[in-house]
Scaffold this active site. Sequence first.
Site, PDB file in Angstrom:
ATOM      1  CG  ASN A   9     -29.235   5.303 -40.842  1.00 38.47           C
ATOM      2  OD1 ASN A   9     -30.119   5.721 -40.075  1.00 38.47           O
ATOM      3  ND2 ASN A   9     -28.078   5.919 -40.996  1.00 38.47           N
ATOM      4  CE  LYS A  11     -28.494   8.334 -43.712  1.00 42.35           C
ATOM      5  NZ  LYS A  11     -27.553   8.951 -44.634  1.00 42.35           N
ATOM      6  CG  HIS A  94     -24.207   7.615 -39.886  1.00 45.42           C
ATOM      7  ND1 HIS A  94     -24.147   8.787 -40.597  1.00 45.42           N
ATOM      8  CD2 HIS A  94     -24.666   6.673 -40.739  1.00 45.42           C
ATOM      9  CE1 HIS A  94     -24.569   8.560 -41.832  1.00 45.42           C
ATOM     10  NE2 HIS A  94     -24.894   7.283 -41.950  1.00 45.42           N
ATOM     11  CD  GLU A  96     -26.130  11.312 -42.380  1.00 49.01           C
ATOM     12  OE1 GLU A  96     -27.038  10.911 -41.632  1.00 49.01           O
ATOM     13  OE2 GLU A  96     -26.079  11.024 -43.602  1.00 49.01           O
ATOM     14  CD  GLU A 166     -22.951   4.192 -43.915  1.00 48.08           C
ATOM     15  OE1 GLU A 166     -23.923   3.679 -44.466  1.00 48.08           O
ATOM     16  OE2 GLU A 166     -23.037   5.160 -43.142  1.00 48.08           O
ATOM     17  N   GLY A 172     -25.766   9.637 -49.717  1.00 47.26           N
ATOM     18  CA  GLY A 172     -26.817  10.555 -50.148  1.00 47.26           C
ATOM     19  C   GLY A 172     -26.478  11.334 -51.411  1.00 47.26           C
ATOM     20  CB  SER A 212     -25.439   6.162 -53.343  1.00 46.73           C
ATOM     21  OG  SER A 212     -25.387   7.518 -52.926  1.00 46.73           O
TER      22      SER A 212
HETATM   23  P1  13P Z   1     -27.646   6.660 -48.540  1.00 41.61           P
HETATM   24  O1  13P Z   1     -27.954   5.210 -48.832  1.00 41.61           O
HETATM   25  O2  13P Z   1     -28.823   7.548 -48.558  1.00 41.61           O
HETATM   26  O3  13P Z   1     -26.485   7.158 -49.365  1.00 41.61           O
HETATM   27  O4  13P Z   1     -27.121   6.702 -47.000  1.00 41.61           O
HETATM   28  C1  13P Z   1     -26.170   5.802 -46.586  1.00 41.61           C
HETATM   29  C2  13P Z   1     -26.064   5.891 -45.121  1.00 41.61           C
HETATM   30  O5  13P Z   1     -25.619   6.881 -44.572  1.00 41.61           O
HETATM   31  C3  13P Z   1     -26.549   4.764 -44.322  1.00 41.61           C
HETATM   32  O6  13P Z   1     -26.163   4.863 -42.997  1.00 41.61           O
END
Ligand code: 13P
Length: 248
Positions: A9, A11, A94, A96, A166, A172, A212
């Site tokens: 992903n 982003k 997601h 976010e 997640e 992150g 992560s």
């Molecule tokens: P990270 O791997 O950067 O923690 O992000 C995970 C994520 O949100 C994947 O959709």
Amino acid sequence: MRRKVIAGNWKMNKLPNETIDFIQKLEPLVKETGNEIILCVPYTDLFYALMTAQNTNIKIGAQNMHFEEKGAYTGEVSGEMLKSIGVEYVIIGHSERRAYFLETNEIVNKKIKAALKYDLKPIVCVGESLEQRESGKTNEIITEQIQYALKDITSEQLKSIIVAYEPIWAIGTGKTATAEDAENAIKAIRSKLLEMYGQQTSQGVIIQYGGSLKSTNAKEIFSMPNIDGGLVGGASLDVEEFSKIATI
Ligand code: 13P
């Protein structure tokens, strides 16, 4: 035996030229793997990603879509639009999107239905906050998210859906869930699916871990019996690192 599915992903990262370069470099590194590999890229990279990934084992997904087909929704992209250019997967719900764009469980459910209508395969994200984890509510929260997200989704439709667990506190932050914690949460999701769809269907659903993930921690997590790969954020931006995770 369920297959392993590793999805990146990106982003809001990478321009078209970087996308083309990334996929050209990734292709020889992952061509022998039996894992399924997906890159979920920004809308503006989708066309370039699809063109570059043609005749490779790399599949392309979007990171969001609107649930309506068309109309006065300035700035939005529909499932039909994604399908029309050849997109195969779409991330839905997601954390976010839930946090910054106020997506509710109900909206997530509508988006999943709209995606399925256009034969897009949803990657449906669920996960608890740190506060919810610390108050012992992890399983309650994620099974509730599953219940709402999959409202009125049939067993047949569930076969096209990937679930990604997640935990929000792991996204992150550099803090990964332990393999045991991730396995326990994903087991709870699978038990919920068992209750909703029965043994055979629930056993077939791909459930990923995300948060992560790195090449150094992915192997242990992916070796857990209920975890079928991962949804990778930051580490999917580096081609070498992503290829290591994708070929575990
Ligand atoms: P990270 O791997 O950067 O923690 O992000 C995970 C994520 O949100 C994947 O959709």
